[in-house]
Design a protein around this motif. Structure first.
Motif, short mmCIF file in Angstrom:
data_model
loop_
_atom_site.label_atom_id
_atom_site.label_comp_id
_atom_site.label_asym_id
_atom_site.label_seq_id
_atom_site.Cartn_x
_atom_site.Cartn_y
_atom_site.Cartn_z
N SER A 182 -79.27 26.62 -80.23
CA SER A 182 -79.90 26.13 -81.45
C SER A 182 -81.37 26.52 -81.48
CB SER A 182 -79.75 24.61 -81.54
OG SER A 182 -80.33 24.11 -82.73
N ILE A 183 -82.04 26.38 -80.34
CA ILE A 183 -83.45 26.76 -80.26
C ILE A 183 -83.63 28.26 -80.43
CG2 ILE A 183 -85.45 26.87 -78.73
CD1 ILE A 183 -84.43 24.25 -77.44
N VAL A 184 -82.82 29.03 -79.73
CA VAL A 184 -82.92 30.49 -79.81
C VAL A 184 -82.64 30.98 -81.23
CG1 VAL A 184 -81.87 32.64 -79.03
CG2 VAL A 184 -82.36 30.85 -77.38
N ALA A 185 -81.61 30.40 -81.86
CA ALA A 185 -81.27 30.80 -83.22
C ALA A 185 -82.39 30.46 -84.20
CB ALA A 185 -79.97 30.13 -83.66
N SER A 186 -83.03 29.32 -84.00
CA SER A 186 -84.11 28.91 -84.90
C SER A 186 -85.32 29.83 -84.80
CB SER A 186 -84.53 27.46 -84.59
OG SER A 186 -85.21 27.37 -83.36
N LYS A 187 -85.45 30.52 -83.68
CA LYS A 187 -86.56 31.45 -83.48
C LYS A 187 -86.20 32.86 -83.91
CE LYS A 187 -88.98 28.16 -81.57
NZ LYS A 187 -90.12 27.54 -82.30
N GLY A 188 -84.98 33.03 -84.43
CA GLY A 188 -84.55 34.35 -84.88
C GLY A 188 -84.21 35.31 -83.76
N LEU A 189 -83.87 34.77 -82.58
CA LEU A 189 -83.63 35.61 -81.41
C LEU A 189 -82.15 35.68 -81.02
CD1 LEU A 189 -86.61 34.32 -79.22
CD2 LEU A 189 -86.54 36.38 -80.66
N ALA A 190 -81.29 35.11 -81.86
CA ALA A 190 -79.86 35.03 -81.49
C ALA A 190 -79.00 36.08 -82.19
CB ALA A 190 -79.34 33.63 -81.80
N GLY A 191 -79.64 37.12 -82.74
CA GLY A 191 -78.90 38.13 -83.48
C GLY A 191 -77.70 38.72 -82.74
N PRO A 192 -77.90 39.25 -81.53
CA PRO A 192 -76.77 39.84 -80.80
C PRO A 192 -75.66 38.83 -80.50
CG PRO A 192 -78.85 40.60 -79.88
CD PRO A 192 -79.19 39.51 -80.85
N LEU A 193 -76.04 37.63 -80.09
CA LEU A 193 -75.03 36.61 -79.80
C LEU A 193 -74.27 36.23 -81.07
CD1 LEU A 193 -76.61 33.98 -77.35
CD2 LEU A 193 -74.72 35.54 -76.91
N SER A 194 -74.99 36.10 -82.17
CA SER A 194 -74.34 35.74 -83.43
C SER A 194 -73.39 36.84 -83.89
CB SER A 194 -75.39 35.48 -84.51
OG SER A 194 -76.19 34.35 -84.18
N PHE A 195 -73.79 38.08 -83.72
CA PHE A 195 -72.93 39.21 -84.11
C PHE A 195 -71.63 39.17 -83.32
CE2 PHE A 195 -71.43 43.57 -83.50
CZ PHE A 195 -71.30 43.99 -84.82
N VAL A 196 -71.74 38.94 -82.03
CA VAL A 196 -70.55 38.84 -81.19
C VAL A 196 -69.70 37.65 -81.62
CG1 VAL A 196 -69.73 38.36 -78.84
CG2 VAL A 196 -71.58 40.00 -79.21
N GLY A 197 -70.35 36.51 -81.90
CA GLY A 197 -69.63 35.31 -82.31
C GLY A 197 -68.86 35.51 -83.60
N LYS A 198 -69.42 36.26 -84.53
CA LYS A 198 -68.76 36.51 -85.81
C LYS A 198 -67.53 37.39 -85.66
CE LYS A 198 -72.96 36.00 -88.59
NZ LYS A 198 -73.98 36.70 -89.41
N HIS A 199 -67.41 38.09 -84.55
CA HIS A 199 -66.27 38.98 -84.32
C HIS A 199 -65.44 38.53 -83.11
CE1 HIS A 199 -69.18 41.38 -86.64
NE2 HIS A 199 -68.13 41.99 -87.14
N SER A 200 -65.50 37.25 -82.81
CA SER A 200 -64.87 36.76 -81.58
C SER A 200 -63.36 36.93 -81.56
CB SER A 200 -65.25 35.29 -81.35
OG SER A 200 -64.84 34.48 -82.44
N LEU A 201 -62.70 36.85 -82.71
CA LEU A 201 -61.24 37.00 -82.72
C LEU A 201 -60.84 38.38 -82.23
CD1 LEU A 201 -58.38 36.05 -83.33
CD2 LEU A 201 -58.72 36.78 -85.70
N TYR A 202 -61.51 39.42 -82.74
CA TYR A 202 -61.18 40.78 -82.33
C TYR A 202 -61.37 40.95 -80.82
CZ TYR A 202 -62.12 41.38 -87.35
OH TYR A 202 -62.15 41.26 -88.70
N ILE A 203 -62.48 40.41 -80.34
CA ILE A 203 -62.79 40.53 -78.91
C ILE A 203 -61.76 39.79 -78.08
CG2 ILE A 203 -64.49 40.01 -77.12
CD1 ILE A 203 -66.63 40.16 -79.40
N PHE A 204 -61.48 38.58 -78.48
CA PHE A 204 -60.56 37.75 -77.72
C PHE A 204 -59.18 38.39 -77.59
CE2 PHE A 204 -57.28 34.46 -77.63
CZ PHE A 204 -57.61 33.83 -76.45
N LEU A 205 -58.69 38.97 -78.68
CA LEU A 205 -57.35 39.53 -78.69
C LEU A 205 -57.21 40.76 -77.81
CD1 LEU A 205 -56.41 39.24 -82.49
CD2 LEU A 205 -55.53 37.85 -80.61
N SER A 206 -58.23 41.60 -77.76
CA SER A 206 -58.02 42.91 -77.14
C SER A 206 -59.03 43.32 -76.08
CB SER A 206 -57.98 43.98 -78.24
OG SER A 206 -59.15 43.96 -79.03
N PHE A 207 -59.86 42.39 -75.60
CA PHE A 207 -60.84 42.79 -74.58
C PHE A 207 -60.20 43.22 -73.28
CE2 PHE A 207 -60.40 38.33 -73.25
CZ PHE A 207 -60.42 38.43 -71.87
#
Length: 351
Positions: free
Chosen positions: A251-276
């Motif tokens: 929450s702190i990291v996201a509020s500082k605008g530093l969570a871009g890479p983590l958020s990008f991964v989180g938005k695509h978690s289904l694809y990653i989970f299925l085939s990593f």
């Protein structure tokens, strides 16, 4: 604990959610990569082995806590939408990717001791294969809470905690994992309001939030590396401590605008989970055959590729007949088609 319809929560307040999902899926991939490397090299990677041990008490709790945050609408909404979104949806991907994973392990030559046969295909309905138990368990959690939706949250939570302390070890993954993990999903569903308030507090007071998160993680590390984590009650408490610390930090990291890479991964978690599993295993085996002996380096490279490759794979097949690998076709829907949800835990929430 009171339920909260998180559809009413402002976008500003839930900006950290994708980052939490990204952290969770990365920890999942890293843990499986780490122990795969251990199997290949005969020893646990020093750095990633330590991280995996440290994260174990809260990795899955965080996953199911976050999955439960947006479940209210599905649990109390239309039955047809519930069956389509929380049973048929999960069943489609579970069966499809179970067949794919088992088929690959049967067909691909190996010397790592995989014990996979055609019997595993027949066991798909009752014994989940590899990491796909997450999907099966999510469906079971939703069905259980839907049936118990009229019960008081306190009694449901008490039931979930009692299951946790039974320490079931029947050998049947569905039963054992349900007893072990259900409490976290229940906590996410009925404790959503409190979890959002913790995130809000940390974001509003970042210095205090950071200090408290670090204190909780220090307690977690002390319990884990002193092996007190084997005490069931402490394991439960450390799950909440680690999960709470993760919520505050993202929450702190996201509020500082530093969570871009983590958020990008989180938005695509289904694809990653299925085939990593495929790029993870391929990278690990290739690096070992090429003579790499540093387990931490192999784990780092394999984890990175296992997170990135599924997203690229989806982009490649998105507009081809192979899109069914990541997007449920209309033929397997009970309700009108809607845009695919690449986020596993958002798919686990409301419709």
């Amino acid at each position: 604990m009171a339920s909260v319809d998180t559809a009413t929560v402002s976008k500003q307040r839930i900006g950290w959610i994708d980052a939490a999902k990204g952290l969770t899926i990365i920890l999942v991939v890293m843990e499986h990569t780490t122990f795969g490397v251990e199997l290949a090299l005969g020893e646990l990677p020093a750095i990633f082995g330590t991280i995996a041990e440290f994260a174990k008490p809260f990795r899955m709790p965080l996953f199911f806590l976050v999955a439960g945050l947006f479940a209210h609408k599905a649990l109390f909404g239309d039955w047809r939408k519930f069956v389509d979104g929380k049973i048929v949806h999960f069943a489609y991907f579970y069966v499809l990717w179970s067949v794919i994973q088992i088929g690959i392990k049967i067909l691909v030559p190996h010397n790592v001791g995989w014990k996979v046969t055609y019997v595993d295909l027949l066991m798909i309905p009752i014994q989940p294969f590899a990491v796909l138990w997450f999907i099966y368990s999510l469906a079971m959690f939703f069905v259980t809470l839907r049936l118990l939706r009229s019960a008081r949250p306190f009694f449901v939570f008490f039931f979930a905690v009692a299951l946790y302390f039974t320490q079931l070890d029947t050998g049947w993954m569905l039963i054992d994992e349900f007893a072990w993990r259900f409490v976290w999903f229940v906590a996410g569903v009925y404790g959503a309001k409190q979890i959002f308030e913790i995130a809000d507090w940390a974001r509003a007071r970042p210095a205090r939030g950071l200090a408290l998160a670090l204190l909780l993680l220090t307690c977690l590390a002390t319990v884990v590396f002193s092996h007190l984590i084997d005490v069931r009650a402490l394991e439960l408490l450390m799950g909440f401590a680690g999960g709470g610390a993760a919520v505050m930090l993202v929450s702190i990291v996201a509020s500082k605008g530093l969570a871009g890479p983590l958020s990008f991964v989180g938005k695509h978690s289904l694809y990653i989970f299925l085939s990593f599993f495929l790029p993870m295993a391929a990278t690990r085996m290739a690096m070992v055959k090429l003579g790499f002996e540093n387990g931490d380096l192999i784990t780092l490279v394999a984890t990175t590729l296992a997170v990135i490759s599924p997203i690229l794979a989806f982009k490649i097949v998105e507009k081809t007949p192979l899109a069914f690998l990541y997007v449920r076709p209309d033929a397997f829907r009970l309700t009108a088609s809607r845009k695919a949800a690449p986020n596993l835990m958002m798919a686990a929430g409301g419709d």
